[in-house]
Design a protein around this motif. Structure first.
Motif, PDB file in Angstrom:
ATOM      1  N   GLU A  46      -1.093  -3.136  18.190  1.00  0.00           N
ATOM      2  CA  GLU A  46      -0.145  -4.017  17.567  1.00  0.00           C
ATOM      3  C   GLU A  46      -1.028  -4.198  16.384  1.00  0.00           C
ATOM      4  O   GLU A  46       0.007  -4.631  15.404  1.00  0.00           O
ATOM      5  CB  GLU A  46      -0.183  -5.953  18.323  1.00  0.00           C
ATOM      6  N   LEU A  47      -2.209  -4.085  16.568  1.00  0.00           N
ATOM      7  CA  LEU A  47      -2.272  -4.019  14.736  1.00  0.00           C
ATOM      8  C   LEU A  47      -2.480  -3.008  13.818  1.00  0.00           C
ATOM      9  O   LEU A  47      -2.299  -3.189  12.330  1.00  0.00           O
ATOM     10  CB  LEU A  47      -4.332  -4.487  15.106  1.00  0.00           C
ATOM     11  N   ASP A  48      -1.555  -1.789  14.239  1.00  0.00           N
ATOM     12  CA  ASP A  48      -1.474  -0.638  13.167  1.00  0.00           C
ATOM     13  C   ASP A  48       0.182  -0.959  13.202  1.00  0.00           C
ATOM     14  O   ASP A  48       0.730  -0.043  12.697  1.00  0.00           O
ATOM     15  CB  ASP A  48      -1.772   0.599  13.561  1.00  0.00           C
ATOM     16  N   GLY A  49       1.001  -1.985  13.202  1.00  0.00           N
ATOM     17  CA  GLY A  49       2.337  -2.664  13.083  1.00  0.00           C
ATOM     18  C   GLY A  49       2.429  -3.951  12.037  1.00  0.00           C
ATOM     19  O   GLY A  49       0.965  -4.560  12.038  1.00  0.00           O
ATOM     20  N   PRO A  50       3.702  -3.850  11.629  1.00  0.00           N
ATOM     21  CA  PRO A  50       3.741  -4.769  10.170  1.00  0.00           C
ATOM     22  C   PRO A  50       3.280  -6.340  10.901  1.00  0.00           C
ATOM     23  O   PRO A  50       3.001  -6.893  10.168  1.00  0.00           O
ATOM     24  CB  PRO A  50       4.720  -4.623  10.208  1.00  0.00           C
ATOM     25  N   GLN A 105       9.415  -9.931   2.538  1.00  0.00           N
ATOM     26  CA  GLN A 105       8.831  -8.646   1.558  1.00  0.00           C
ATOM     27  C   GLN A 105       7.220  -7.827   1.855  1.00  0.00           C
ATOM     28  O   GLN A 105       6.543  -8.634   1.862  1.00  0.00           O
ATOM     29  CB  GLN A 105       9.008  -8.995   0.442  1.00  0.00           C
ATOM     30  N   TYR A 106       7.253  -7.654   3.323  1.00  0.00           N
ATOM     31  CA  TYR A 106       6.223  -7.455   3.774  1.00  0.00           C
ATOM     32  C   TYR A 106       5.204  -6.006   2.575  1.00  0.00           C
ATOM     33  O   TYR A 106       3.576  -5.625   2.666  1.00  0.00           O
ATOM     34  CB  TYR A 106       5.755  -6.150   5.137  1.00  0.00           C
ATOM     35  N   GLY A 107       6.014  -5.207   1.699  1.00  0.00           N
ATOM     36  CA  GLY A 107       5.563  -4.311   0.540  1.00  0.00           C
ATOM     37  C   GLY A 107       4.136  -5.559  -0.351  1.00  0.00           C
ATOM     38  O   GLY A 107       3.383  -5.255  -0.555  1.00  0.00           O
ATOM     39  N   ARG A 108       5.088  -6.622  -0.527  1.00  0.00           N
ATOM     40  CA  ARG A 108       4.491  -7.163  -1.611  1.00  0.00           C
ATOM     41  C   ARG A 108       3.853  -8.143  -1.034  1.00  0.00           C
ATOM     42  O   ARG A 108       1.461  -7.822  -1.320  1.00  0.00           O
ATOM     43  CB  ARG A 108       5.270  -8.380  -1.995  1.00  0.00           C
ATOM     44  N   LEU A 109       3.569  -8.818   0.390  1.00  0.00           N
ATOM     45  CA  LEU A 109       2.239  -8.781   1.331  1.00  0.00           C
ATOM     46  C   LEU A 109       1.234  -8.346   1.137  1.00  0.00           C
ATOM     47  O   LEU A 109      -0.027  -8.639   1.477  1.00  0.00           O
ATOM     48  CB  LEU A 109       3.090  -9.297   2.640  1.00  0.00           C
ATOM     49  N   VAL A 110       1.936  -6.626   1.619  1.00  0.00           N
ATOM     50  CA  VAL A 110      -0.300  -6.094   2.390  1.00  0.00           C
ATOM     51  C   VAL A 110      -0.272  -5.662   1.034  1.00  0.00           C
ATOM     52  O   VAL A 110      -1.555  -5.210   0.859  1.00  0.00           O
ATOM     53  CB  VAL A 110       0.394  -5.252   2.757  1.00  0.00           C
ATOM     54  N   ASP A 111      -0.058  -5.721  -0.351  1.00  0.00           N
ATOM     55  CA  ASP A 111      -0.418  -5.254  -1.743  1.00  0.00           C
ATOM     56  C   ASP A 111      -1.338  -6.315  -1.782  1.00  0.00           C
ATOM     57  O   ASP A 111      -2.549  -6.312  -2.322  1.00  0.00           O
ATOM     58  CB  ASP A 111       0.237  -5.966  -3.264  1.00  0.00           C
ATOM     59  N   ILE A 112      -0.705  -8.103  -1.552  1.00  0.00           N
ATOM     60  CA  ILE A 112      -1.454  -8.843  -1.958  1.00  0.00           C
ATOM     61  C   ILE A 112      -2.729  -8.829  -1.226  1.00  0.00           C
ATOM     62  O   ILE A 112      -4.518  -9.358  -1.374  1.00  0.00           O
ATOM     63  CB  ILE A 112      -1.260 -10.757  -1.971  1.00  0.00           C
ATOM     64  N   GLY A 113      -2.520  -9.034   0.527  1.00  0.00           N
ATOM     65  CA  GLY A 113      -3.665  -8.578   1.401  1.00  0.00           C
ATOM     66  C   GLY A 113      -4.671  -8.226   0.974  1.00  0.00           C
ATOM     67  O   GLY A 113      -6.290  -8.344   1.248  1.00  0.00           O
ATOM     68  N   ARG A 114      -5.102  -6.708   0.971  1.00  0.00           N
ATOM     69  CA  ARG A 114      -5.358  -5.493   0.746  1.00  0.00           C
ATOM     70  C   ARG A 114      -6.719  -6.069  -0.566  1.00  0.00           C
ATOM     71  O   ARG A 114      -7.476  -6.099  -0.278  1.00  0.00           O
ATOM     72  CB  ARG A 114      -4.595  -4.058   0.704  1.00  0.00           C
ATOM     73  N   GLN A 115      -5.846  -6.344  -1.694  1.00  0.00           N
ATOM     74  CA  GLN A 115      -6.629  -6.968  -2.573  1.00  0.00           C
ATOM     75  C   GLN A 115      -8.373  -7.612  -2.233  1.00  0.00           C
ATOM     76  O   GLN A 115      -9.090  -7.821  -3.010  1.00  0.00           O
ATOM     77  CB  GLN A 115      -6.291  -7.027  -3.696  1.00  0.00           C
ATOM     78  N   VAL A 116      -7.100  -8.567  -1.633  1.00  0.00           N
ATOM     79  CA  VAL A 116      -8.378  -9.652  -0.685  1.00  0.00           C
ATOM     80  C   VAL A 116      -9.400  -9.032   0.018  1.00  0.00           C
ATOM     81  O   VAL A 116     -10.671  -9.402  -0.348  1.00  0.00           O
ATOM     82  CB  VAL A 116      -7.492 -10.719  -0.198  1.00  0.00           C
ATOM     83  N   VAL A 117      -9.008  -8.946   0.751  1.00  0.00           N
ATOM     84  CA  VAL A 117      -9.835  -7.221   1.809  1.00  0.00           C
ATOM     85  C   VAL A 117     -10.871  -6.872   1.307  1.00  0.00           C
ATOM     86  O   VAL A 117     -11.912  -6.614   1.029  1.00  0.00           O
ATOM     87  CB  VAL A 117      -8.956  -7.263   3.106  1.00  0.00           C
ATOM     88  N   GLU A 118     -10.230  -6.045  -0.069  1.00  0.00           N
ATOM     89  CA  GLU A 118     -11.442  -5.176  -0.844  1.00  0.00           C
ATOM     90  C   GLU A 118     -12.551  -5.972  -1.628  1.00  0.00           C
ATOM     91  O   GLU A 118     -13.309  -4.598  -1.244  1.00  0.00           O
ATOM     92  CB  GLU A 118     -10.557  -4.212  -1.904  1.00  0.00           C
ATOM     93  N   LYS A 119     -11.734  -6.947  -1.710  1.00  0.00           N
ATOM     94  CA  LYS A 119     -13.090  -8.031  -2.563  1.00  0.00           C
ATOM     95  C   LYS A 119     -14.310  -8.633  -1.403  1.00  0.00           C
ATOM     96  O   LYS A 119     -15.509  -8.707  -1.832  1.00  0.00           O
ATOM     97  CB  LYS A 119     -12.560  -9.183  -3.338  1.00  0.00           C
TER      98      LYS A 119
END
Length: 416
Positions: free
Chosen positions: A44-48, A90-104
């Motif tokens: 489930e965590l490897d799905g949207p 708009q999942y694509g925009r959300l994952v861009d935001i989430g990834r950057q926060v997680v990266e930091k």
């Protein structure tokens, strides 16, 4: 979905956008049915839906973990879930935001840092990438298979038309495509030249910005976008009627310039104009369908399989145009089973997640082979290279086929 974002992000531009997206999600699960990584991994965590929940937790203040990062890294950003979602998330925009926060918050091991730094430094810079690709092509026969997969056989682009036309359009040359497959843009120029349209390339335009942006270097990606706007603007003011995209991945990004730079007072208006002018080639050539039908109908008898890139069918929401045009000029076009699913290329994904990427490629190629096609067509340099690495069936851009047909037609009507 109810949200309670943490103080570090709730009043930021990204936080407000993420909150708006999260609140649209009703956790219905329709998206999991069309997620390629969920189908492969069954987690489930490897799905949207699962990834949205992980991002929500992080934005609400729960510390990100390496596991969180791993699940987000495995996402192809194919945006198939956006096509499926009944709520318009708009999942694509959300994952861009989430990834950057997680990266930091999480950081990365040294090897991952070096790998990503190399991709961000080399791919967008032609002056580095082009010589490197030429060297790789000259040594291709002795390269290991893993590198051969990334180095297509060198090709001759042919002549670029020199005729002046009243109708003018800009063409994004791209960062890796000119070195990997120079014939795509040259073929586009020849086909449009025959239709009375002159293609122009702005010398200072470069990478569309997607590479660095999707590798969590948002400001560097935005700077790439600003550079392109500056390079194109004189041509726009001179009357260029469109900006043509021959790589659907680039097109999906440039069409979002207006949104991504809406906060930049110096660029917002021009970015919106650039996005409005941007057209995938499949949105332009159908205008000339009567002329193409007249000169090309019945000129090719090959059975063709069409692979629509995710960035075309899900990112840009363009479907049916290529197949419709090719069918009109007499080409036998087939879509394979699960044609909505990603081939596994997904920009830098095939480098960063090779195991999953090649599983998806092989699944796609099996379905394409079941069509008994003599040739596979697509519309994005990443898909073309990735698919070709796993098959002996020719894989080319769809405009190259039209160009080939037109050259045969010209040869037939030449005297003597």
């Amino acid at each position: 979905m109810q949200t309670n974002l943490a103080d570090f992000i709730k009043d930021t531009r990204e936080g407000k956008e993420a909150e708006d997206i999260l609140r649209k999600c009703v956790h219905c699960g329709f998206c999991t049915a069309t997620c390629p990584t969920y189908q492969l991994l069954g987690d489930e965590l490897d799905g949207p839906r699962g990834r949205i929940y992980l991002i929500k937790q992080v934005l609400e203040g729960k510390p990100a973990t390496v596991k969180t990062q791993q699940h987000l890294d495995r996402c192809l950003t194919c945006r198939n879930c956006e096509t499926t979602c009944p709520s318009g998330v708009q999942y694509g925009r959300l994952v861009d935001i989430g990834r950057q926060v997680v990266e930091k918050q999480v950081g990365r091991p040294l090897f991952q840092k070096l790998n990503r730094a190399a991709l961000k430094a080399v791919l967008p810079r032609k002056w580095i990438f082009n010589p490197a690709m030429k060297l790789g092509q000259s040594l291709r026969a002795v390269l290991p298979k893993s590198l051969q997969n990334k180095v297509p056989v060198a090709q001759d682009a042919g002549l670029w038309p020199q005729t002046e036309h009243a109708r003018k359009m800009l063409l994004l040359d791209g960062c890796v495509q000119p070195a990997m497959s120079p014939n795509i843009n040259a073929a586009t120029a020849r086909v449009l030249d025959a239709m009375g349209v002159q293609l122009q390339i702005a010398p200072k335009a470069g990478c569309c910005g997607a590479i660095r942006y999707h590798l969590n270097e948002h400001e560097d990606g935005l700077n790439d976008m600003r550079m392109n706007i500056d390079a194109w603007w004189p041509y726009v003011e001179a009357g260029a009627e469109a900006i043509v995209m021959t790589a659907s991945g680039c097109g999906a990004t440039v069409k979002e310039y207006g949104h991504l730079l809406a906060h930049d007072e110096a660029y917002a208006a021009r970015a919106a104009k650039i996005s409005a002018l941007t057209r995938d080639l499949s949105e332009i050539l159908p205008e000339f369908q009567p002329q193409l039908v007249q000169c090309l109908q019945g000129k090719i008898n090959k059975r063709i399989a069409w692979h629509p890139p995710c960035t075309l069918q899900h990112g840009q929401q363009i479907r049916g145009k290529v197949e419709g045009l090719l069918t009109a000029i007499g080409v036998d076009v087939k879509l394979c089973a699960d044609s909505h699913l990603c081939c596994g290329s997904a920009g830098t994904y095939s480098v960063l997640q090779p195991k999953l990427s090649y599983q998806l490629r092989d699944n796609k190629l099996r379905n394409l082979a079941a069509t008994d096609a003599e040739m596979i067509l697509s519309a994005n340099i990443g898909c073309l290279t990735h698919l070709q690495s796993g098959t002996d069936t020719p894989v080319i851009h769809w405009v190259e086929l039209i160009d080939q047909m037109m050259q045969v037609q010209e040869a037939e009507i030449e005297p003597g």
